[in-house]
Write a protein that holds these residues in place. Sequence first.
Motif, PDB file in Angstrom:
ATOM      1  N   TRP A 164       0.852  -1.186   0.000  1.00 37.28           N
ATOM      2  CA  TRP A 164       0.000   0.000   0.000  1.00 37.28           C
ATOM      3  C   TRP A 164       0.887   1.233   0.000  1.00 37.28           C
ATOM      4  CZ3 TRP A 164      -4.917   1.244  -0.773  1.00 37.28           C
ATOM      5  CH2 TRP A 164      -5.402   2.465  -0.296  1.00 37.28           C
ATOM      6  N   ALA A 185      -5.972   5.918   5.916  1.00 41.46           N
ATOM      7  CA  ALA A 185      -6.993   4.897   5.672  1.00 41.46           C
ATOM      8  C   ALA A 185      -7.678   5.234   4.353  1.00 41.46           C
ATOM      9  CB  ALA A 185      -8.008   4.873   6.811  1.00 41.46           C
ATOM     10  N   GLY A 186      -7.394   4.451   3.326  1.00 39.43           N
ATOM     11  CA  GLY A 186      -7.898   4.756   1.998  1.00 39.43           C
ATOM     12  C   GLY A 186      -7.190   5.965   1.413  1.00 39.43           C
ATOM     13  N   LYS A 240      -0.039   3.397  10.265  1.00 39.94           N
ATOM     14  CA  LYS A 240      -0.515   3.490   8.895  1.00 39.94           C
ATOM     15  C   LYS A 240       0.636   3.598   7.905  1.00 39.94           C
ATOM     16  CE  LYS A 240      -4.725   5.920  10.319  1.00 39.94           C
ATOM     17  NZ  LYS A 240      -5.446   7.214  10.286  1.00 39.94           N
ATOM     18  N   ASN A 267      -6.751  -1.550   4.128  1.00 40.07           N
ATOM     19  CA  ASN A 267      -6.829  -0.753   2.915  1.00 40.07           C
ATOM     20  C   ASN A 267      -7.173  -1.653   1.731  1.00 40.07           C
ATOM     21  OD1 ASN A 267      -6.163   2.052   3.577  1.00 40.07           O
ATOM     22  ND2 ASN A 267      -4.198   1.228   4.250  1.00 40.07           N
ATOM     23  N   ALA A 306     -10.968   1.866   2.294  1.00 41.12           N
ATOM     24  CA  ALA A 306     -10.516   1.106   3.454  1.00 41.12           C
ATOM     25  C   ALA A 306     -11.691   0.750   4.350  1.00 41.12           C
ATOM     26  CB  ALA A 306      -9.472   1.890   4.261  1.00 41.12           C
TER      27      ALA A 306
END
Length: 306
Positions: free
Chosen positions: A38, A43-44, A80, A125, A143
């Motif tokens: 990722w 988040a996303g 993250k 994600n 996500a």
Amino acid sequence: MNLRHVAVVVTAICAATVLTSSSANSPPTVLASCPQQWGGRHAGGWVPAAGQIDGVGDYLVPGRPVTAMICAYPGDNTRKGGERLAGSRTLTGDAGAMARDLGYLPVGTEEREVMCTLMGGPMTNYLIRFAYPGGGGLWVGSAEEVNGCVRTTNGTVQSHSYVGRSLTAAYRTGTWRLVHPDDPCQMPGERRGQDGRMVPDEPISVLVCRRATRAGERDPRREHDRRTAGPLAETLNALDAGGKEILNEISCDPADWFDLLFGYAEGPPVRVSIVVGCDRGIDNGFLNAALDDALRDQIIRLAPPG
């Protein structure tokens, strides 16, 4: 490429996410076109590249894709970034329905102020690659996160509407359907056009929910058909509505709280909150307006008893 399975079991205050191959009918297959890591830090909100499909500036997923490949990157929201690919699953017959549902979400190019809780916990994600006839492709990044505080983007526009639980269900099962709360009064109620009109399009019903006064109680509700929904939507759309302001204790002393869920023949509902006692007591998440006595009395008549 070897198949890899992952099981992420993290217990948080209010949620837990488990991604295992045993939860699906058949194990997800890691495909070479999924990035191995990722690339975002949130988040996303990340895609490998913005798509060139017509309409990407207006819809998250325009047109009619024929397949949708979901790539999963499980992790934790306290650390993250850099999540590794856990697996992928390709949807074929449901790709069009997934594109349609995501296409109903409100989108924009600017950051929108949202209120987020700060619980630590699981986060997965997702990248979804939509393939189109003729070979075109479009990435969408989103996500599932314990707070539901997520951005969904196609690289050109983004949405803060939350579809994380639905993405996890599709990854696990290989089929797409929106996951809704059991209580219709808890529906998120976000639909394209809410940034321009309090109630966009033509609703065919309205569910009036009165916020329960005790924790754990279901909100009392009363449903009305299009004969009520249409004129009520017109009244709300005629208000002098302005940009979204988060209600706070300085300008707001809530006495009663009502949620109006406008339903449609197709697509998601629209939520309009009516907070009696607030300066700008009408709010659809994008716009707000002042609540006058006449409209307040009308809502109380339509609502279930308190």
